[in-house]
Design a protein around this motif. Sequence first.
Motif, PDB file in Angstrom:
ATOM      1  N   GLU A   1       0.856  -0.878   0.099  1.00 44.88           N
ATOM      2  CA  GLU A   1       0.082   0.245  -0.405  1.00 44.88           C
ATOM      3  C   GLU A   1       0.544   1.660  -0.228  1.00 44.88           C
ATOM      4  OE1 GLU A   1      -4.043   0.358   2.026  1.00 44.88           O
ATOM      5  OE2 GLU A   1      -2.720   1.128   3.660  1.00 44.88           O
ATOM      6  N   GLY A   2       0.356   2.420  -0.563  1.00 50.46           N
ATOM      7  CA  GLY A   2       1.117   3.584  -0.575  1.00 50.46           C
ATOM      8  C   GLY A   2       0.923   3.471  -2.008  1.00 50.46           C
ATOM      9  N   ASP A   3       1.996   5.673  -2.922  1.00 51.14           N
ATOM     10  CA  ASP A   3       1.005   5.762  -3.307  1.00 51.14           C
ATOM     11  C   ASP A   3       1.885   5.206  -5.226  1.00 51.14           C
ATOM     12  OD1 ASP A   3       4.005   6.553  -3.650  1.00 51.14           O
ATOM     13  OD2 ASP A   3       3.925   8.747  -2.937  1.00 51.14           O
ATOM     14  N   TYR A   4       1.747   5.724  -6.129  1.00 52.14           N
ATOM     15  CA  TYR A   4       1.984   4.587  -6.861  1.00 52.14           C
ATOM     16  C   TYR A   4       3.407   4.906  -6.732  1.00 52.14           C
ATOM     17  CZ  TYR A   4       2.098   3.221 -11.914  1.00 52.14           C
ATOM     18  OH  TYR A   4       2.947   2.752 -13.263  1.00 52.14           O
ATOM     19  N   ALA A   5       4.171   5.842  -6.476  1.00 48.84           N
ATOM     20  CA  ALA A   5       5.808   5.462  -7.101  1.00 48.84           C
ATOM     21  C   ALA A   5       6.621   3.859  -6.122  1.00 48.84           C
ATOM     22  CB  ALA A   5       6.482   6.660  -6.361  1.00 48.84           C
ATOM     23  N   THR A   6       5.499   4.499  -4.677  1.00 48.53           N
ATOM     24  CA  THR A   6       5.712   2.764  -3.829  1.00 48.53           C
ATOM     25  C   THR A   6       5.540   2.018  -4.161  1.00 48.53           C
ATOM     26  OG1 THR A   6       5.813   4.727  -1.731  1.00 48.53           O
ATOM     27  CG2 THR A   6       5.379   2.876  -1.192  1.00 48.53           C
ATOM     28  N   VAL A   7       4.690   1.633  -4.712  1.00 51.37           N
ATOM     29  CA  VAL A   7       4.094   0.027  -5.047  1.00 51.37           C
ATOM     30  C   VAL A   7       4.175  -0.070  -6.521  1.00 51.37           C
ATOM     31  CG1 VAL A   7       1.869   0.488  -3.995  1.00 51.37           C
ATOM     32  CG2 VAL A   7       1.300   0.937  -6.422  1.00 51.37           C
ATOM     33  N   ALA A   8       4.657   0.556  -7.558  1.00 54.30           N
ATOM     34  CA  ALA A   8       5.494   1.196  -8.508  1.00 54.30           C
ATOM     35  C   ALA A   8       6.258   0.232  -8.436  1.00 54.30           C
ATOM     36  CB  ALA A   8       5.635   1.351  -9.661  1.00 54.30           C
ATOM     37  N   ASN A   9       7.385   0.707  -6.941  1.00 53.39           N
ATOM     38  CA  ASN A   9       8.603   0.013  -7.379  1.00 53.39           C
ATOM     39  C   ASN A   9       9.309  -0.772  -6.316  1.00 53.39           C
ATOM     40  OD1 ASN A   9      10.118   1.747  -8.777  1.00 53.39           O
ATOM     41  ND2 ASN A   9       9.460   3.157  -7.332  1.00 53.39           N
ATOM     42  N   ASP A  10       7.549  -1.424  -5.544  1.00 57.07           N
ATOM     43  CA  ASP A  10       7.597  -3.145  -4.690  1.00 57.07           C
ATOM     44  C   ASP A  10       8.305  -3.955  -5.606  1.00 57.07           C
ATOM     45  OD1 ASP A  10       6.847  -5.186  -3.466  1.00 57.07           O
ATOM     46  OD2 ASP A  10       6.301  -3.393  -2.147  1.00 57.07           O
ATOM     47  N   SER A  11       8.493  -5.022  -5.719  1.00 58.97           N
ATOM     48  CA  SER A  11       9.342  -6.181  -5.986  1.00 58.97           C
ATOM     49  C   SER A  11       7.745  -7.448  -6.211  1.00 58.97           C
ATOM     50  CB  SER A  11      10.337  -6.829  -5.649  1.00 58.97           C
ATOM     51  OG  SER A  11      10.405  -7.067  -4.905  1.00 58.97           O
ATOM     52  N   ARG A  12       7.301  -6.859  -5.177  1.00 63.08           N
ATOM     53  CA  ARG A  12       6.327  -7.486  -4.870  1.00 63.08           C
ATOM     54  C   ARG A  12       5.306  -7.752  -5.768  1.00 63.08           C
ATOM     55  NH1 ARG A  12       4.911  -7.417   0.942  1.00 63.08           N
ATOM     56  NH2 ARG A  12       5.076  -5.589   0.379  1.00 63.08           N
ATOM     57  N   VAL A  13       5.108  -6.377  -5.605  1.00 63.90           N
ATOM     58  CA  VAL A  13       3.467  -6.007  -6.392  1.00 63.90           C
ATOM     59  C   VAL A  13       4.026  -6.140  -7.784  1.00 63.90           C
ATOM     60  CG1 VAL A  13       2.990  -3.468  -7.491  1.00 63.90           C
ATOM     61  CG2 VAL A  13       2.653  -4.363  -4.683  1.00 63.90           C
ATOM     62  N   ARG A  14       5.518  -5.847  -8.614  1.00 70.32           N
ATOM     63  CA  ARG A  14       5.462  -6.682  -9.536  1.00 70.32           C
ATOM     64  C   ARG A  14       5.506  -7.755 -10.867  1.00 70.32           C
ATOM     65  NH1 ARG A  14       9.687  -2.420  -8.437  1.00 70.32           N
ATOM     66  NH2 ARG A  14      12.085  -4.290  -8.803  1.00 70.32           N
ATOM     67  N   GLU A  15       5.817  -8.264  -9.256  1.00 66.45           N
ATOM     68  CA  GLU A  15       5.891 -10.074  -9.697  1.00 66.45           C
ATOM     69  C   GLU A  15       4.709 -10.361  -9.881  1.00 66.45           C
ATOM     70  OE1 GLU A  15       7.278 -14.139  -7.453  1.00 66.45           O
ATOM     71  OE2 GLU A  15       7.779 -12.546  -7.347  1.00 66.45           O
ATOM     72  N   ALA A  16       3.352 -10.082  -8.529  1.00 70.45           N
ATOM     73  CA  ALA A  16       2.658 -10.186  -8.552  1.00 70.45           C
ATOM     74  C   ALA A  16       1.634  -9.830  -9.546  1.00 70.45           C
ATOM     75  CB  ALA A  16       1.678 -10.108  -6.946  1.00 70.45           C
ATOM     76  N   TYR A  17       1.554  -8.683 -10.380  1.00 70.83           N
ATOM     77  CA  TYR A  17       0.658  -7.430 -11.029  1.00 70.83           C
ATOM     78  C   TYR A  17       1.082  -6.974 -12.102  1.00 70.83           C
ATOM     79  CZ  TYR A  17      -3.087  -4.129 -11.755  1.00 70.83           C
ATOM     80  OH  TYR A  17      -3.986  -3.641 -12.573  1.00 70.83           O
ATOM     81  N   MET A  18       2.308  -6.284 -11.705  1.00 70.25           N
ATOM     82  CA  MET A  18       2.707  -5.534 -12.998  1.00 70.25           C
ATOM     83  C   MET A  18       3.777  -6.057 -13.964  1.00 70.25           C
ATOM     84  SD  MET A  18       3.506  -1.697 -10.423  1.00 70.25           S
ATOM     85  CE  MET A  18       2.320  -0.817  -9.784  1.00 70.25           C
ATOM     86  N   GLY A  19       3.778  -7.376 -13.556  1.00 70.42           N
ATOM     87  CA  GLY A  19       4.796  -7.350 -14.439  1.00 70.42           C
ATOM     88  C   GLY A  19       3.950  -8.439 -15.699  1.00 70.42           C
ATOM     89  N   THR A  20       2.512  -8.809 -14.926  1.00 73.07           N
ATOM     90  CA  THR A  20       1.182  -9.532 -16.524  1.00 73.07           C
ATOM     91  C   THR A  20       0.706  -8.304 -17.279  1.00 73.07           C
ATOM     92  OG1 THR A  20       0.040  -9.700 -14.381  1.00 73.07           O
ATOM     93  CG2 THR A  20       1.541 -11.513 -15.029  1.00 73.07           C
ATOM     94  N   GLU A  21       0.124  -7.133 -16.166  1.00 74.18           N
ATOM     95  CA  GLU A  21      -0.825  -6.531 -16.474  1.00 74.18           C
ATOM     96  C   GLU A  21       0.135  -5.245 -17.280  1.00 74.18           C
ATOM     97  OE1 GLU A  21      -4.005  -6.386 -16.135  1.00 74.18           O
ATOM     98  OE2 GLU A  21      -4.407  -8.477 -15.144  1.00 74.18           O
ATOM     99  N   ALA A  22       1.314  -5.422 -17.110  1.00 75.89           N
ATOM    100  CA  ALA A  22       1.960  -4.148 -18.126  1.00 75.89           C
ATOM    101  C   ALA A  22       2.417  -4.219 -18.989  1.00 75.89           C
ATOM    102  CB  ALA A  22       2.902  -2.758 -16.379  1.00 75.89           C
ATOM    103  N   ALA A  23       2.770  -6.096 -19.533  1.00 80.14           N
ATOM    104  CA  ALA A  23       3.272  -6.271 -20.671  1.00 80.14           C
ATOM    105  C   ALA A  23       2.321  -6.196 -21.904  1.00 80.14           C
ATOM    106  CB  ALA A  23       3.414  -7.779 -20.324  1.00 80.14           C
TER     107      ALA A  23
END
Length: 251
Positions: A229-251
């Motif tokens: 949880e946090g602002d966009y920069a905080t969650v975007a830079n969280d490696s767990r978030v990138r793996e669980a969400y952004m890695g697939t959704e942002a592709a």
Amino acid sequence: MNEGILLETRGLTREFKGFTAVQGVDLKVRSGAVHALIGPNGAGKTTVFNLLTKFLPVSAGTIHYKGEDITAEPPAKTARRGVVRSFQISATFPHLTVLENVRIALQSRWGHSYAFWRNERCLDELNLRALELLDSVGLADLAWTLAVELPYGRKRALELATTLALEPELMLLDEPTQGMGHEDVARIVELIRKVSAGRTILMVEHNLSVVANLCDTITVLQRGSILAEGDYATVANDSRVREAYMGTEAA
């Protein structure tokens, strides 16, 4: 009540016959904020919305609004508090005009009956307010168009106008830009930014550019629990978030 917190959940949990869809969610939504729930499909986002609006009963935990425990109260009472939800699928009356759709929402909020033979003065008052709301979402020139004839993005704008007619203090927006092209997305983002003045918004949204442009706080769910949880920069830079969400959704 925690200062500045409009909505809070404590240990929010929902189980379905042995499957836990939402588990121990502690959520705090600040008054006046635009707060997003994001996460991969099946993360529990819509279930959280269903719990907050009482479409589903809570298995464990509590929901607090302005410091008051509202966990067990019926959905209509929660709605009367000003907690209003806009659905993932456009929910308008297709064969009524744009203005009539908003007028029905106003009648509901103002306690008028739905009789079409109400006196002209009353209808004039409702029509004037409906036109103000339509103007606020860029639909005043389409007031007498049937809702079924509107393009998809304009239908979502109409839904936003009907939601505003209910005078929400907390707006729950479920995938407000789903299925839209870039032009419609940009229009809805600007509308949400405009209507967020003076109210609080909690939204489920998959489009990360929308979240980045609009939201003060982002809560990331994974398998029914809060991952980050946090602002966009905080969650975007969280490696767990990138793996669980952004890695697939942002592709």
